[in-house]
Write a protein that holds these residues in place. Structure first.
Motif, mmCIF file in Angstrom:
data_model
loop_
_atom_site.group_PDB
_atom_site.id
_atom_site.type_symbol
_atom_site.label_atom_id
_atom_site.label_comp_id
_atom_site.label_asym_id
_atom_site.label_seq_id
_atom_site.Cartn_x
_atom_site.Cartn_y
_atom_site.Cartn_z
ATOM 1 N N TYR A 1 -13.553 3.388 11.916
ATOM 2 C CA TYR A 1 -13.273 4.775 11.556
ATOM 3 C C TYR A 1 -14.295 5.708 12.198
ATOM 4 O O TYR A 1 -13.950 6.796 12.686
ATOM 5 C CB TYR A 1 -13.291 4.941 10.038
ATOM 6 C CG TYR A 1 -12.134 4.289 9.326
ATOM 7 C CD1 TYR A 1 -10.855 4.856 9.350
ATOM 8 C CD2 TYR A 1 -12.305 3.103 8.617
ATOM 9 C CE1 TYR A 1 -9.788 4.263 8.685
ATOM 10 C CE2 TYR A 1 -11.244 2.501 7.953
ATOM 11 C CZ TYR A 1 -9.988 3.080 7.985
ATOM 12 O OH TYR A 1 -8.942 2.486 7.328
ATOM 13 N N TYR B 1 -5.986 3.467 7.857
ATOM 14 C CA TYR B 1 -5.186 4.395 7.065
ATOM 15 C C TYR B 1 -5.655 5.827 7.256
ATOM 16 O O TYR B 1 -6.868 6.097 7.340
ATOM 17 C CB TYR B 1 -5.272 4.036 5.578
ATOM 18 C CG TYR B 1 -4.632 2.708 5.228
ATOM 19 C CD1 TYR B 1 -3.268 2.498 5.423
ATOM 20 C CD2 TYR B 1 -5.397 1.670 4.702
ATOM 21 C CE1 TYR B 1 -2.684 1.290 5.105
ATOM 22 C CE2 TYR B 1 -4.812 0.458 4.379
ATOM 23 C CZ TYR B 1 -3.461 0.262 4.580
ATOM 24 O OH TYR B 1 -2.880 -0.933 4.274
ATOM 25 N N HIS C 1 0.827 -1.184 0.000
ATOM 26 C CA HIS C 1 0.000 0.000 0.000
ATOM 27 C C HIS C 1 0.866 1.239 0.000
ATOM 28 O O HIS C 1 1.942 1.279 0.586
ATOM 29 C CB HIS C 1 -0.919 0.022 1.228
ATOM 30 C CG HIS C 1 -1.891 -1.115 1.273
ATOM 31 N ND1 HIS C 1 -3.041 -1.122 0.525
ATOM 32 C CD2 HIS C 1 -1.880 -2.266 1.992
ATOM 33 C CE1 HIS C 1 -3.706 -2.240 0.780
ATOM 34 N NE2 HIS C 1 -3.028 -2.945 1.652
ATOM 35 N N SER C 2 0.346 2.292 -0.650
ATOM 36 C CA SER C 2 1.012 3.584 -0.592
ATOM 37 C C SER C 2 0.361 4.459 0.466
ATOM 38 O O SER C 2 0.778 5.597 0.665
ATOM 39 C CB SER C 2 0.922 4.275 -1.961
ATOM 40 O OG SER C 2 -0.437 4.420 -2.354
ATOM 41 N N LYS C 3 -0.643 3.935 1.143
ATOM 42 C CA LYS C 3 -1.336 4.698 2.171
ATOM 43 C C LYS C 3 -0.529 4.698 3.472
ATOM 44 O O LYS C 3 0.366 3.883 3.669
ATOM 45 C CB LYS C 3 -2.727 4.112 2.417
ATOM 46 C CG LYS C 3 -3.674 4.197 1.224
ATOM 47 C CD LYS C 3 -5.028 3.591 1.563
ATOM 48 C CE LYS C 3 -5.989 3.683 0.389
ATOM 49 N NZ LYS C 3 -7.311 3.086 0.719
ATOM 50 N N THR C 4 -0.890 5.613 4.351
ATOM 51 C CA THR C 4 -0.171 5.797 5.605
ATOM 52 C C THR C 4 -1.010 5.289 6.770
ATOM 53 O O THR C 4 -2.152 5.724 6.948
ATOM 54 C CB THR C 4 0.145 7.289 5.829
ATOM 55 O OG1 THR C 4 0.879 7.787 4.709
ATOM 56 C CG2 THR C 4 0.952 7.487 7.108
ATOM 57 N N ARG C 5 -0.446 4.371 7.581
ATOM 58 C CA ARG C 5 -1.147 3.906 8.768
ATOM 59 C C ARG C 5 -1.196 5.009 9.810
ATOM 60 O O ARG C 5 -0.203 5.705 10.047
ATOM 61 C CB ARG C 5 -0.446 2.681 9.363
ATOM 62 C CG ARG C 5 -0.714 1.374 8.666
ATOM 63 C CD ARG C 5 -2.112 0.832 8.873
ATOM 64 N NE ARG C 5 -2.423 0.535 10.261
ATOM 65 C CZ ARG C 5 -2.202 -0.634 10.852
ATOM 66 N NH1 ARG C 5 -1.634 -1.624 10.178
ATOM 67 N NH2 ARG C 5 -2.553 -0.825 12.116
ATOM 68 N N SER C 6 -2.337 5.160 10.439
ATOM 69 C CA SER C 6 -2.459 6.109 11.541
ATOM 70 C C SER C 6 -1.634 5.615 12.725
ATOM 71 O O SER C 6 -1.660 4.429 13.053
ATOM 72 C CB SER C 6 -3.925 6.237 11.955
ATOM 73 O OG SER C 6 -4.059 6.985 13.146
ATOM 74 N N GLU D 1 -5.662 8.068 5.071
ATOM 75 C CA GLU D 1 -6.431 8.478 3.894
ATOM 76 C C GLU D 1 -7.877 7.971 3.923
ATOM 77 O O GLU D 1 -8.729 8.480 3.193
ATOM 78 C CB GLU D 1 -5.750 7.968 2.621
ATOM 79 C CG GLU D 1 -4.393 8.598 2.332
ATOM 80 C CD GLU D 1 -3.245 7.938 3.105
ATOM 81 O OE1 GLU D 1 -2.086 8.326 2.885
ATOM 82 O OE2 GLU D 1 -3.508 7.030 3.927
ATOM 83 N N ASP D 2 -8.157 6.977 4.760
ATOM 84 C CA ASP D 2 -9.501 6.403 4.813
ATOM 85 C C ASP D 2 -10.306 6.874 6.022
ATOM 86 O O ASP D 2 -11.402 6.367 6.282
ATOM 87 C CB ASP D 2 -9.416 4.870 4.844
ATOM 88 C CG ASP D 2 -8.907 4.294 3.535
ATOM 89 O OD1 ASP D 2 -9.017 4.995 2.505
ATOM 90 O OD2 ASP D 2 -8.392 3.157 3.546
#
Length: 537
Positions: free
Chosen positions: A389, A13, A2-7, A15-16
């Motif tokens: 979320y 993520y 993934h290119s997303k960032t984990r919180s 971004e989600d």
């Protein structure tokens, strides 16, 4: 992957996270449910504000390439994903931070890490995917150790072998759920294990916590899908034999399933596979009387039909998460071998016998998609996947949004539900919050259900952790006193220990402690989980 960032502080993520539109709708619905609630939004503090000190320990040069001392990384590995974890992070209260995060890429490196930590008197906290909701990955170990490392196996994430004849696969324990299924898809197989944390939990975490999957009946727990395991302990490796079943004494697999990293580090396992389903059927059944819905689910659980989905939402749960003013049963069947029309028709017959009504005709499909769902089921499923979320968003607005689950026999369910409801409402009054209690069934067995309760309450910002802790104490007492288990699939960790100690036979606790002295004589593995640490604080 993934290119997303984990919180680092909350679920999933960055971004989600909830959109502005989602937050506005959540705020509107919450204000309607709990008028007067202060829903001011609070943001997470900057990482630098935590004042995390330098590591107290230094890894050997041979392990330097797999060690991280990054502050954000250490903070992300300092907590799980319970409501109280998220709120403490938002409030800047994360006092227990690991000195290092260690990511071995092989079993040999796991051995080296445990050897180093044993010799250097360093506590080791196996992290899995970090989705624990019971304090199981929190480095809350006191001051009896020279330091603490968080052991992250997510670099060990491959399917090593697939035995198509036996329908089993040898899999490294650090693999996340989606990546596991991606690797199996070309073979036409699936593990068919989908907990709500699926995207952010690992095979090793499922095994170590005896996790429960999404499916309501038949092969519901990871226990059912485990053929053999390999475990690295400070005293050596344990590899169990691949067998479909055995009567040769107590099961060594069962010794490590649910051990929460306190007896050893699960590095790989043979897991049972299934062919991917081709036929599905789905329906939503309404019940004006929730008790009638409970009786219908009991009949279904004892019918031998084994529905894949059999989730009964009480009226409040259905209203909040599916928009229905009455109790709703989300019902589903699936098969890789045959159409499931007859199973669905018989299940609906049983529901009608107890006053159930269809909100729309059942849907059937013979393809590999998941289209056999009703509108109510779709609404609930969408809400289900976004719940974590939404929980984070509401937690940042001063809401107490948390769940707890149990299992009990059918004869005890009515009294348990009443006791929990009374305890929760009384506790909310005691701490001065207004809220609601919800209940749904996540899993059902012929001899009893697994009720999953939810609390939605308007808390006071800055005090919501303490308010929730009081409520949790009360409902946990109600569960144990009413004959339920302290947890059906969320493990014990540190948060459930007081009630687990009462549920667990005393002699078994002594036997467990004796096993730890053999497998982990220095007591470095996840101290305080399941049993007291082997050393004084």
């Amino acid at each position: 992957m993934h290119s997303k960032t984990r919180s680092w502080w909350g679920w999933g993520y960055v971004e989600d996270a909830v959109t502005a539109e989602e937050r506005a709708e959540l705020t509107r619905r919450t204000a309607a449910l709990l008028p007067g609630a202060d829903l001011t939004v609070h943001e997470a503090p900057p990482v630098a504000s935590f004042g995390v000190g330098a590591s107290r320990v230094r890894a050997p040069r041979a392990l330097a390439s797999i060690v991280s001392e990054d502050v954000r990384d250490r903070l992300a590995h300092s907590h799980g994903q319970a409501f109280r974890d998220v709120v403490r992070a938002l409030l800047g209260r994360l006092p227990h931070v690991p000195d290092l995060v260690v990511r071995p890429a092989s079993q040999e490196q796991v051995v080296d890490v445990l050897d180093w930590c044993t010799g250097a008197d360093i506590a080791v906290i196996p992290f899995g995917g970090g989705s624990s909701v019971v304090g199981g990955v929190e480095p809350r170990v006191g001051d009896a150790y020279a330091g603490v490392v968080s052991l992250d196996l997510t670099s060990m994430d491959r399917v090593l072998e697939v035995d198509t004849a036996s329908r089993a696969a040898l899999v490294q324990a650090g693999v996340f759920g989606p990546h596991l299924e991606e690797q199996l898809r070309p073979t036409g197989h699936t593990v068919r294990f989908f907990p709500q944390s699926f995207e952010f939990s690992t095979l090793g975490g499922w095994l170590a916590t005896r996790a429960g999957g999404h499916f309501a009946t038949h092969l519901t727990h990871i226990d059912d899908l485990t053929e053999a395991v390999r475990v690295i302990t400070p005293s050596g490796a344990v590899t169990t034999r691949r067998l479909p079943g055995s009567g040769a004494g107590p099961s060594p697999d069962r010794m490590f399933l649910g051990s929460e990293g306190s007896l050893g580090v699960i590095t790989e396992a043979w897991v049972r596979l299934q062919e991917r389903p081709r036929w599905r059927a789905g329906a939503s059944v309404g019940f004006a009387d929730h008790d009638a819905g409970v009786r219908a689910v009991r009949a279904l659980s004892q019918s031998g039909l084994n529905p894949a989905n059999c989730r009964l939402l009480d009226p409040m749960e259905a209203l909040i998460n599916a928009g229905s003013p009455t109790a709703v049963l989300v019902l589903g069947f699936e098969s890789a071998d045959h159409p499931v029309h007859a199973w669905m028709e018989r299940a609906l017959e049983l529901c009608r016998d107890h006053g159930g009504t269809l909100t729309e005709p059942p849907r059937h499909t013979g393809t590999a998609d998941r289209s056999a769902r009703t509108a109510a089921a779709d609404a609930w499923r969408s809400s289900f996947m976004r719940m974590p979320y939404h929980r984070d968003a509401l937690a940042a607005q001063g809401m107490i949004v948390e769940t707890f689950e149990t299992a009990c026999t059918w004869d005890r369910f009515d009294s348990l539900r009443a006791a929990v409801d009374e305890a929760a409402r009384d506790a909310m009054r005691q701490v001065g919050v207004v809220g609601v209690v919800t209940c749904r069934f996540t899993h059902v067995y012929p001899d009893g259900p697994a009720p999953y309760f939810g609390i939605y309450a308007a808390g006071e910002w800055g005090k919501t952790v303490e308010q929730w802790d009081e409520i949790k104490q009360a409902v946990s007492e109600a569960l144990i006193s009413s004959g339920g288990t302290i947890t059906h699939h969320h493990a014990v960790g540190r948060d459930h220990r007081p009630w687990y100690d009462r549920q667990r036979p005393d002699l078994f606790g002594s036997a467990l402690r004796a096993a730890k002295t053999v497998l982990d004589p220095a007591g470095i593995l996840n101290p305080g989980v399941l049993i007291d640490p082997l050393r004084d604080h």
